[in-house]
Design a protein around this motif. Structure first.
Motif, PDB file in Angstrom:
ATOM      1  N   ALA A   1       0.837  -1.182   0.000  1.00  0.00           N
ATOM      2  CA  ALA A   1       0.000   0.000   0.000  1.00  0.00           C
ATOM      3  C   ALA A   1       0.882   1.246   0.000  1.00  0.00           C
ATOM      4  CB  ALA A   1      -0.909   0.012   1.223  1.00  0.00           C
ATOM      5  N   VAL A   2       0.452   2.252  -0.741  1.00  0.00           N
ATOM      6  CA  VAL A   2       1.083   3.570  -0.724  1.00  0.00           C
ATOM      7  C   VAL A   2       0.000   4.555  -0.304  1.00  0.00           C
ATOM      8  CG1 VAL A   2       2.264   5.355  -2.041  1.00  0.00           C
ATOM      9  CG2 VAL A   2       2.693   2.944  -2.549  1.00  0.00           C
ATOM     10  N   VAL A   3       0.243   5.228   0.809  1.00  0.00           N
ATOM     11  CA  VAL A   3      -0.735   6.137   1.392  1.00  0.00           C
ATOM     12  C   VAL A   3      -0.319   7.571   1.117  1.00  0.00           C
ATOM     13  CG1 VAL A   3      -1.859   6.853   3.535  1.00  0.00           C
ATOM     14  CG2 VAL A   3      -1.192   4.466   3.217  1.00  0.00           C
ATOM     15  N   ALA A   4      -1.260   8.370   0.657  1.00  0.00           N
ATOM     16  CA  ALA A   4      -1.022   9.797   0.430  1.00  0.00           C
ATOM     17  C   ALA A   4      -2.067  10.581   1.210  1.00  0.00           C
ATOM     18  CB  ALA A   4      -1.091  10.136  -1.050  1.00  0.00           C
ATOM     19  N   GLY A   5      -1.807  11.847   1.339  1.00  0.00           N
ATOM     20  CA  GLY A   5      -2.702  12.767   2.025  1.00  0.00           C
ATOM     21  C   GLY A   5      -1.944  14.066   2.185  1.00  0.00           C
ATOM     22  N   HIS A   6      -2.472  14.968   2.985  1.00  0.00           N
ATOM     23  CA  HIS A   6      -1.704  16.173   3.261  1.00  0.00           C
ATOM     24  C   HIS A   6      -0.389  15.715   3.888  1.00  0.00           C
ATOM     25  CE1 HIS A   6      -0.342  19.885   5.029  1.00  0.00           C
ATOM     26  NE2 HIS A   6      -1.247  20.536   4.291  1.00  0.00           N
ATOM     27  N   PRO A   7       0.756  16.163   3.359  1.00  0.00           N
ATOM     28  CA  PRO A   7       2.047  15.637   3.817  1.00  0.00           C
ATOM     29  C   PRO A   7       2.297  15.727   5.320  1.00  0.00           C
ATOM     30  CG  PRO A   7       2.333  16.835   1.774  1.00  0.00           C
ATOM     31  CD  PRO A   7       0.914  17.071   2.227  1.00  0.00           C
ATOM     32  N   THR A   8       1.788  16.740   5.978  1.00  0.00           N
ATOM     33  CA  THR A   8       1.966  16.849   7.423  1.00  0.00           C
ATOM     34  C   THR A   8       1.049  15.871   8.159  1.00  0.00           C
ATOM     35  OG1 THR A   8       2.573  19.167   7.186  1.00  0.00           O
ATOM     36  CG2 THR A   8       1.934  18.439   9.385  1.00  0.00           C
ATOM     37  N   HIS A   9      -0.149  15.710   7.666  1.00  0.00           N
ATOM     38  CA  HIS A   9      -1.125  14.842   8.329  1.00  0.00           C
ATOM     39  C   HIS A   9      -0.704  13.367   8.290  1.00  0.00           C
ATOM     40  CE1 HIS A   9      -4.945  13.831  10.091  1.00  0.00           C
ATOM     41  NE2 HIS A   9      -5.286  13.081   9.065  1.00  0.00           N
ATOM     42  N   ILE A  10      -0.012  12.972   7.238  1.00  0.00           N
ATOM     43  CA  ILE A  10       0.346  11.546   7.145  1.00  0.00           C
ATOM     44  C   ILE A  10       1.762  11.249   7.654  1.00  0.00           C
ATOM     45  CG2 ILE A  10      -1.315  11.124   5.287  1.00  0.00           C
ATOM     46  CD1 ILE A  10       1.198  10.809   3.427  1.00  0.00           C
ATOM     47  N   ASP A  11       2.393  12.177   8.347  1.00  0.00           N
ATOM     48  CA  ASP A  11       3.716  11.906   8.935  1.00  0.00           C
ATOM     49  C   ASP A  11       3.762  10.579   9.707  1.00  0.00           C
ATOM     50  OD1 ASP A  11       5.353  13.933   7.973  1.00  0.00           O
ATOM     51  OD2 ASP A  11       4.948  15.278   9.655  1.00  0.00           O
ATOM     52  N   PRO A  12       2.753  10.235  10.508  1.00  0.00           N
ATOM     53  CA  PRO A  12       2.841   9.008  11.306  1.00  0.00           C
ATOM     54  C   PRO A  12       2.603   7.700  10.536  1.00  0.00           C
ATOM     55  CG  PRO A  12       1.221  10.537  12.248  1.00  0.00           C
ATOM     56  CD  PRO A  12       1.624  11.065  10.916  1.00  0.00           C
ATOM     57  N   VAL A  13       2.303   7.781   9.242  1.00  0.00           N
ATOM     58  CA  VAL A  13       1.917   6.579   8.504  1.00  0.00           C
ATOM     59  C   VAL A  13       3.016   5.505   8.491  1.00  0.00           C
ATOM     60  CG1 VAL A  13       2.520   6.857   6.035  1.00  0.00           C
ATOM     61  CG2 VAL A  13       0.273   6.123   6.672  1.00  0.00           C
ATOM     62  N   PHE A  14       4.265   5.904   8.440  1.00  0.00           N
ATOM     63  CA  PHE A  14       5.363   4.936   8.429  1.00  0.00           C
ATOM     64  C   PHE A  14       5.420   4.173   9.750  1.00  0.00           C
ATOM     65  CE2 PHE A  14       7.064   8.296   5.561  1.00  0.00           C
ATOM     66  CZ  PHE A  14       7.160   7.540   4.411  1.00  0.00           C
ATOM     67  N   LEU A  15       5.386   4.892  10.852  1.00  0.00           N
ATOM     68  CA  LEU A  15       5.553   4.290  12.168  1.00  0.00           C
ATOM     69  C   LEU A  15       4.294   3.568  12.640  1.00  0.00           C
ATOM     70  CD1 LEU A  15       7.298   3.862  14.676  1.00  0.00           C
ATOM     71  CD2 LEU A  15       6.482   6.070  15.515  1.00  0.00           C
ATOM     72  N   PHE A  16       3.173   4.260  12.645  1.00  0.00           N
ATOM     73  CA  PHE A  16       1.965   3.683  13.216  1.00  0.00           C
ATOM     74  C   PHE A  16       1.152   2.865  12.221  1.00  0.00           C
ATOM     75  CE2 PHE A  16       2.733   7.524  15.861  1.00  0.00           C
ATOM     76  CZ  PHE A  16       3.105   6.839  17.007  1.00  0.00           C
ATOM     77  N   GLY A  17       1.227   3.211  10.969  1.00  0.00           N
ATOM     78  CA  GLY A  17       0.481   2.472   9.956  1.00  0.00           C
ATOM     79  C   GLY A  17       1.290   1.353   9.331  1.00  0.00           C
ATOM     80  N   ALA A  18       2.598   1.387   9.517  1.00  0.00           N
ATOM     81  CA  ALA A  18       3.506   0.406   8.909  1.00  0.00           C
ATOM     82  C   ALA A  18       3.239   0.293   7.404  1.00  0.00           C
ATOM     83  CB  ALA A  18       3.406  -0.948   9.603  1.00  0.00           C
ATOM     84  N   ARG A  19       3.032   1.443   6.780  1.00  0.00           N
ATOM     85  CA  ARG A  19       2.768   1.526   5.336  1.00  0.00           C
ATOM     86  C   ARG A  19       3.705   2.559   4.733  1.00  0.00           C
ATOM     87  NH1 ARG A  19       0.260  -2.137   6.978  1.00  0.00           N
ATOM     88  NH2 ARG A  19      -1.893  -2.719   6.612  1.00  0.00           N
ATOM     89  N   ARG A  20       3.835   2.501   3.400  1.00  0.00           N
ATOM     90  CA  ARG A  20       4.640   3.489   2.690  1.00  0.00           C
ATOM     91  C   ARG A  20       3.831   4.770   2.520  1.00  0.00           C
ATOM     92  NH1 ARG A  20       6.012   0.964  -2.742  1.00  0.00           N
ATOM     93  NH2 ARG A  20       6.526   3.117  -3.164  1.00  0.00           N
ATOM     94  N   GLY A  21       4.454   5.876   2.822  1.00  0.00           N
ATOM     95  CA  GLY A  21       3.834   7.173   2.594  1.00  0.00           C
ATOM     96  C   GLY A  21       4.347   7.740   1.283  1.00  0.00           C
ATOM     97  N   TYR A  22       3.479   8.352   0.528  1.00  0.00           N
ATOM     98  CA  TYR A  22       3.853   8.931  -0.770  1.00  0.00           C
ATOM     99  C   TYR A  22       4.838  10.075  -0.573  1.00  0.00           C
ATOM    100  CZ  TYR A  22       3.170  11.212  -5.295  1.00  0.00           C
ATOM    101  OH  TYR A  22       3.351  11.805  -6.515  1.00  0.00           O
ATOM    102  N   ILE A  23       4.496  11.022   0.286  1.00  0.00           N
ATOM    103  CA  ILE A  23       5.408  12.094   0.705  1.00  0.00           C
ATOM    104  C   ILE A  23       4.883  12.607   2.043  1.00  0.00           C
ATOM    105  CG2 ILE A  23       4.201  13.959  -0.517  1.00  0.00           C
ATOM    106  CD1 ILE A  23       8.006  13.739  -0.037  1.00  0.00           C
ATOM    107  N   THR A  24       5.800  12.860   2.950  1.00  0.00           N
ATOM    108  CA  THR A  24       5.448  13.418   4.255  1.00  0.00           C
ATOM    109  C   THR A  24       6.379  14.589   4.526  1.00  0.00           C
ATOM    110  OG1 THR A  24       6.997  12.084   5.547  1.00  0.00           O
ATOM    111  CG2 THR A  24       4.834  11.092   5.080  1.00  0.00           C
ATOM    112  N   THR A  25       6.043  15.406   5.489  1.00  0.00           N
ATOM    113  CA  THR A  25       6.958  16.493   5.822  1.00  0.00           C
ATOM    114  C   THR A  25       8.214  15.940   6.485  1.00  0.00           C
ATOM    115  OG1 THR A  25       5.736  16.906   7.864  1.00  0.00           O
ATOM    116  CG2 THR A  25       5.240  18.312   5.988  1.00  0.00           C
ATOM    117  N   GLU A  26       8.123  14.769   7.088  1.00  0.00           N
ATOM    118  CA  GLU A  26       9.302  14.140   7.697  1.00  0.00           C
ATOM    119  C   GLU A  26      10.312  13.672   6.645  1.00  0.00           C
ATOM    120  OE1 GLU A  26      10.140  13.740  10.980  1.00  0.00           O
ATOM    121  OE2 GLU A  26       8.431  15.034  11.400  1.00  0.00           O
TER     122      GLU A  26
END
Length: 186
Positions: free
Chosen positions: A1-26
């Protein structure tokens, strides 16, 4: 899965969602020139998707990028939330432009306030902060209603959505050659 959203809002996706984020502010720090260009491109797509005018526009932006799920930050779509929108330079003006419509003129406004799998099978999670969309299920739902997605790769999809002249690299994207050589069978 690749998760996108507002880059700041999805910052935790890597750690808590254990999913790939498209782009995050981190992950979006400008360490290298080419990396920064990709970061800015992905930030722009994420912002355009977050503030999309329609669910069709959302799919058109996300599918060519291989994004499987999209998270809307609910607080961004109140009248007050839209007035507060900002983003890091050089995308500050684009973010403000995208948030300049009334709250009912966004794809978000077409989403339910609570889970309703019978009518909205593409909405897979809702809480007080977020709404999670399955992009492929959304595409199938829209097609079942008669929508035909554009046949486009990422650059052509952006071109079809008429990139703002204020956006970073808008002129470069508009002039970029379209290549289908990178497409894979499937």
């Amino acid at each position: 899965a690749v998760v996108a959203g507002h880059p700041t809002h999805i910052d935790p996706v890597f750690l808590f969602g254990a999913r790939r984020g498209y782009i995050t502010t981190e992950t979006g720090h400008p360490f290298y020139v080419r990396y920064n260009q990709e970061v800015q491109r992905r930030n722009e797509i994420s912002l355009r998707a977050h503030y999309a005018k329609s669910l069709e526009e959302l799919v058109t932006l996300l599918e060519p990028e291989g994004i499987t799920h999209f998270v809307f930050r609910r607080s961004d779509f109140s009248a007050a939330g839209l007035q507060r929108v900002t983003f890091f330079p050089p995308l500050t003006e684009l973010a403000k432009e995208l948030a300049s419509r009334s709250p009912d003129q966004y794809a978000y406004a077409k989403l339910p306030k609570q889970l309703d799998p019978g009518h909205y099978p593409f909405v897979v999670f809702i809480d007080q902060q977020s709404i999670l969309i399955d992009v492929q299920v959304l595409k199938a739902h829209l097609q079942s209603k008669g929508w035909t997605p554009p046949q486009a790769d990422g650059v052509r999809a952006l071109r079809q959505l008429d990139l703002s002249p204020n956006s970073l690299g808008g002129a470069a994207v508009a002039k970029a050659p379209i290549s289908l050589a990178h497409k894979t069978a499937g």
